[in-house]
Write an enzyme that holds these catalytic residues in place. Structure first.
Site, PDB file in Angstrom:
ATOM      1  N   GLY A  72       3.403  -3.713  -3.938  1.00 58.01           N
ATOM      2  CA  GLY A  72       3.258  -3.961  -5.370  1.00 58.01           C
ATOM      3  C   GLY A  72       3.595  -2.697  -6.132  1.00 58.01           C
ATOM      4  O   GLY A  72       4.603  -2.601  -6.831  1.00 58.01           O
ATOM      5  N   ARG A  73       2.750  -1.685  -5.922  1.00 55.58           N
ATOM      6  CA  ARG A  73       2.887  -0.439  -6.669  1.00 55.58           C
ATOM      7  C   ARG A  73       4.273   0.196  -6.501  1.00 55.58           C
ATOM      8  O   ARG A  73       4.862   0.662  -7.466  1.00 55.58           O
ATOM      9  CB  ARG A  73       1.821   0.544  -6.178  1.00 55.58           C
ATOM     10  CG  ARG A  73       1.686   1.802  -6.998  1.00 55.58           C
ATOM     11  CD  ARG A  73       0.724   2.772  -6.333  1.00 55.58           C
ATOM     12  NE  ARG A  73      -0.556   2.204  -6.001  1.00 55.58           N
ATOM     13  CZ  ARG A  73      -1.616   2.158  -6.824  1.00 55.58           C
ATOM     14  NH1 ARG A  73      -1.534   2.701  -8.014  1.00 55.58           N
ATOM     15  NH2 ARG A  73      -2.747   1.599  -6.443  1.00 55.58           N
ATOM     16  N   CYS A 121     -14.029   4.364 -28.384  1.00 51.56           N
ATOM     17  CA  CYS A 121     -15.302   5.068 -28.550  1.00 51.56           C
ATOM     18  C   CYS A 121     -16.022   5.289 -27.228  1.00 51.56           C
ATOM     19  O   CYS A 121     -17.122   4.772 -27.002  1.00 51.56           O
ATOM     20  CB  CYS A 121     -16.180   4.280 -29.506  1.00 51.56           C
ATOM     21  SG  CYS A 121     -15.307   3.939 -31.024  1.00 51.56           S
ATOM     22  N   GLU A 122     -15.381   5.998 -26.326  1.00 51.57           N
ATOM     23  CA  GLU A 122     -15.984   6.397 -25.055  1.00 51.57           C
ATOM     24  C   GLU A 122     -15.332   7.695 -24.643  1.00 51.57           C
ATOM     25  O   GLU A 122     -14.110   7.825 -24.760  1.00 51.57           O
ATOM     26  CB  GLU A 122     -15.665   5.380 -23.939  1.00 51.57           C
ATOM     27  CG  GLU A 122     -16.358   4.077 -24.066  1.00 51.57           C
ATOM     28  CD  GLU A 122     -16.376   3.315 -22.744  1.00 51.57           C
ATOM     29  OE1 GLU A 122     -16.186   3.934 -21.683  1.00 51.57           O
ATOM     30  OE2 GLU A 122     -16.577   2.104 -22.797  1.00 51.57           O
ATOM     31  N   TYR A 156      -0.212  -1.862 -12.229  1.00 50.91           N
ATOM     32  CA  TYR A 156      -1.641  -1.744 -12.558  1.00 50.91           C
ATOM     33  C   TYR A 156      -1.822  -1.111 -13.938  1.00 50.91           C
ATOM     34  O   TYR A 156      -2.760  -0.342 -14.170  1.00 50.91           O
ATOM     35  CB  TYR A 156      -2.387  -0.969 -11.447  1.00 50.91           C
ATOM     36  CG  TYR A 156      -2.144  -1.565 -10.076  1.00 50.91           C
ATOM     37  CD1 TYR A 156      -2.704  -2.804  -9.744  1.00 50.91           C
ATOM     38  CD2 TYR A 156      -1.332  -0.940  -9.143  1.00 50.91           C
ATOM     39  CE1 TYR A 156      -2.462  -3.380  -8.506  1.00 50.91           C
ATOM     40  CE2 TYR A 156      -1.081  -1.512  -7.903  1.00 50.91           C
ATOM     41  CZ  TYR A 156      -1.650  -2.730  -7.598  1.00 50.91           C
ATOM     42  OH  TYR A 156      -1.403  -3.314  -6.372  1.00 50.91           O
ATOM     43  N   GLY A 199       0.752  -1.241   0.000  1.00 47.44           N
ATOM     44  CA  GLY A 199       0.000   0.000   0.000  1.00 47.44           C
ATOM     45  C   GLY A 199       0.783   1.292   0.000  1.00 47.44           C
ATOM     46  O   GLY A 199       0.194   2.367  -0.166  1.00 47.44           O
ATOM     47  N   TYR A 224      -9.854   5.379 -12.073  1.00 51.57           N
ATOM     48  CA  TYR A 224      -9.640   6.027 -10.769  1.00 51.57           C
ATOM     49  C   TYR A 224      -9.439   7.530 -10.887  1.00 51.57           C
ATOM     50  O   TYR A 224      -9.068   8.172  -9.902  1.00 51.57           O
ATOM     51  CB  TYR A 224      -8.382   5.467 -10.090  1.00 51.57           C
ATOM     52  CG  TYR A 224      -8.259   3.965 -10.022  1.00 51.57           C
ATOM     53  CD1 TYR A 224      -9.117   3.202  -9.241  1.00 51.57           C
ATOM     54  CD2 TYR A 224      -7.249   3.308 -10.723  1.00 51.57           C
ATOM     55  CE1 TYR A 224      -8.967   1.830  -9.156  1.00 51.57           C
ATOM     56  CE2 TYR A 224      -7.094   1.930 -10.650  1.00 51.57           C
ATOM     57  CZ  TYR A 224      -7.960   1.203  -9.862  1.00 51.57           C
ATOM     58  OH  TYR A 224      -7.800  -0.150  -9.782  1.00 51.57           O
ATOM     59  N   ARG A 270      -6.085   3.255 -15.667  1.00 51.31           N
ATOM     60  CA  ARG A 270      -6.095   3.987 -14.387  1.00 51.31           C
ATOM     61  C   ARG A 270      -6.727   5.377 -14.476  1.00 51.31           C
ATOM     62  O   ARG A 270      -7.516   5.734 -13.600  1.00 51.31           O
ATOM     63  CB  ARG A 270      -4.689   4.042 -13.788  1.00 51.31           C
ATOM     64  CG  ARG A 270      -4.095   2.644 -13.492  1.00 51.31           C
ATOM     65  CD  ARG A 270      -2.827   2.705 -12.668  1.00 51.31           C
ATOM     66  NE  ARG A 270      -3.078   3.249 -11.350  1.00 51.31           N
ATOM     67  CZ  ARG A 270      -2.836   4.481 -10.979  1.00 51.31           C
ATOM     68  NH1 ARG A 270      -2.270   5.323 -11.818  1.00 51.31           N
ATOM     69  NH2 ARG A 270      -3.141   4.892  -9.771  1.00 51.31           N
TER      70      ARG A 270
HETATM   71  C1  LIG Z   1      -3.181  -5.047  -3.791  1.00 48.96           C
HETATM   72  C2  LIG Z   1      -2.629  -5.694  -2.589  1.00 48.96           C
HETATM   73  C3  LIG Z   1      -1.304  -5.428  -2.206  1.00 48.96           C
HETATM   74  C4  LIG Z   1      -0.416  -4.452  -2.930  1.00 48.96           C
HETATM   75  O1  LIG Z   1      -0.815  -3.133  -2.809  1.00 48.96           O
HETATM   76  P1  LIG Z   1       0.145  -1.991  -3.386  1.00 48.96           P
HETATM   77  O2  LIG Z   1      -0.606  -0.755  -3.139  1.00 48.96           O
HETATM   78  O3  LIG Z   1       0.336  -2.270  -4.825  1.00 48.96           O
HETATM   79  O4  LIG Z   1       1.427  -2.052  -2.626  1.00 48.96           O
HETATM   80  C5  LIG Z   1      -0.801  -6.112  -1.114  1.00 48.96           C
HETATM   81  N1  LIG Z   1      -1.561  -7.001  -0.418  1.00 48.96           N
HETATM   82  C6  LIG Z   1      -2.831  -7.266  -0.756  1.00 48.96           C
HETATM   83  C7  LIG Z   1      -3.602  -8.254   0.032  1.00 48.96           C
HETATM   84  C8  LIG Z   1      -3.409  -6.624  -1.847  1.00 48.96           C
HETATM   85  O5  LIG Z   1      -4.678  -6.879  -2.173  1.00 48.96           O
END
Ligand SMILES: *Cc1c(COP(=O)(O)O)cnc(C)c1O
Length: 421
Positions: free
Chosen positions: A277-278, A346-347, A375, A239, A318, A314
């Site tokens: 992840g991000r 086409c949107e 993502y 996150g 979002y 994205r």
């Molecule tokens: C999406 C997700 C992550 C990764 O979140 P990031 O914001 O990309 O770091 C980690 N754990 C779980 C359970 C997730 O669903």
């Protein structure tokens, strides 16, 4: 910091000019930097160096096999959320004991796949899931290691669609019921409790919600241990946000995050798992696209690109911001003007940016969307029968296509017209 910088007026991916890749593979395409991915993983490992830990890359951010192989070879574990992701992680050579399985809707087939293939732990999100996993484990004569995902009721103060730790969100079990749920788990012979899991959302730009959640986790650890549970791992989720908009205040660094984790949880002597992840993949990738037309509207000028919402969703999904930069560096003081940057789909939602100030651009010019490594490709579709765009990995002065653009024949051959039609 990333490795997409101008050199001699050309935007580079490490030591390769993005325009050279464009000439070779055609636009649009995604390009990832191996050095940036490596650097981001190292930042987290350094941040948690004082504690026993495992970085489990949340591969839903970018699950290309080459990306997984690179990170896996550097020692990363993986956080998977489906049987397909589990298969990808294994195909990239990641051992089962470095894979955690998250997600609220695991099927019995997925449980079986991970239990037979090897798994570090399941992050279980409900009592029905616990019962199902218990049954599957017993049927295989094995025991499933689990952490229970608790919902700490903390507002991550992020985009509505990616906040996951409030009590109205679908994730985890309410932290107030943890005691009951762990007692239930302890009665199921196919399960072995190993820890607690939490993940409060994505693109957090402040440490305070993390700290609030982790303080609750610390209290819960003490309580569950007193109730006889063997809590040895804390999975803190992912996150941590990234700077999409360079002019904005920067989100906290992994080192700040790590220091906070040590301060709040260090005394518990647990092994720490994190699932970024991000932050690992986001700024390690760009999306390169060509200007098809510049269209004068009545009030606006539209920059029509060959990339669209199906390639990078994205902004449409979002309202996300991505920096857009030309592949040829504008001269200092060069004229700029506001463009509405759009794709051909086409949107009206197929709009990447409105009234964005960019240097003057013409058909044939190339631009890059920054921060597109997470993502991006994973959320792409073939809407409007636009083939999925290729992915390229750069390392130093070499590059390789790590997913080829499908041919139109390949796309069409996936459909079948029934004989009776
Ligand atoms: C999406 C997700 C992550 C990764 O979140 P990031 O914001 O990309 O770091 C980690 N754990 C779980 C359970 C997730 O669903």
């Amino acid at each position: 910091m990333d490795h997409f910088l101008y050199r001699n007026g050309r935007l580079m991916a490490e030591d390769v000019a993005l325009s050279d890749i464009a000439a070779s593979v055609g636009t649009p395409f995604y390009c990832y930097s191996a050095a940036t991915l490596t650097r981001h993983l190292r930042l987290f490992n350094d941040a948690l160096a004082g504690m026993e830990h495992l970085v489990c890359y949340a591969m839903k951010a970018n699950s290309n096999l080459a990306v997984l192989k690179l990170l896996g070879d550097l020692g990363a574990g993986m956080d998977v959320v489906s049987g397909g992701e589990y298969r990808r992680a294994r195909a990239a050579g990641v051992p089962g004991d470095r894979i955690v399985f998250s997600g609220i809707g695991k099927t019995k087939d997925e449980m079986r796949l991970a239990l037979t293939g090897g798994i570090r732990q399941f992050n279980v999100e409900s009592e029905p899931e616990m019962e199902a996993l218990n049954q599957v484990a017993l049927s295989l004569n094995t025991v499933a290691p689990i952490s229970v995902r608790v919902n700490p009721d903390v507002d991550a103060k992020t985009h509505e669609k990616i906040a996951t730790g409030r009590k109205e969100d679908k994730f985890g079990i309410p932290i107030s019921r943890a005691s009951e749920v762990y007692a239930h788990a302890a009665r199921l012979p196919g399960l072995q409790v190993v820890g607690i899991d939490v993940h409060i959302g994505s693109q957090l730009t402040d440490l305070a919600p993390f700290e609030a959640a982790y303080r609750k986790l610390a209290d819960l650890t003490v309580q569950l241990r007193a109730e006889g549970h063997d809590i040895r791992r804390l999975d803190l989720g992912g996150g941590l946000g990234i700077p999409y908009e360079r002019s904005n205040a920067d989100p906290p660094l992994p080192s700040d995050y790590g220091a906070m984790v040590q301060r709040v949880l260090g005394h518990l002597e647990c092994e720490i798992e994190i699932e970024p992840g991000r932050l690992i993949a986001g700024n390690a990738g760009v999306l390169v696209s060509e200007v098809i037309y510049v269209k004068e509207g009545e009030e606006r000028q539209f920059l029509i690109l060959d990339a669209a919402m199906n390639d990078l969703i994205r902004p449409a999904m979002y309202g996300a911001y991505h920096d857009i930069v030309p592949l040829i560096e504008p001269a200092p003081g060069a004229e700029s003007r506001p463009y509405d940057v759009v794709g051909p789909v086409c949107e009206s939602g197929d709009t990447f940016a409105k009234q964005r100030m960019l240097s003057l651009l013409s058909p044939g010019d190339l631009v890059a969307f920054r921060s597109a490594g997470a993502y991006g490709a994973v959320m792409a579709s073939e809407y409007n029968s636009r083939p999925l765009i290729p992915e390229v990995l750069v390392s130093g002065d070499q590059f390789a296509v790590i997913r080829a653009r499908p041919t139109f024949d390949e796309m069409l051959n996936r459909d079948t017209i029934p004989e009776w039609l």
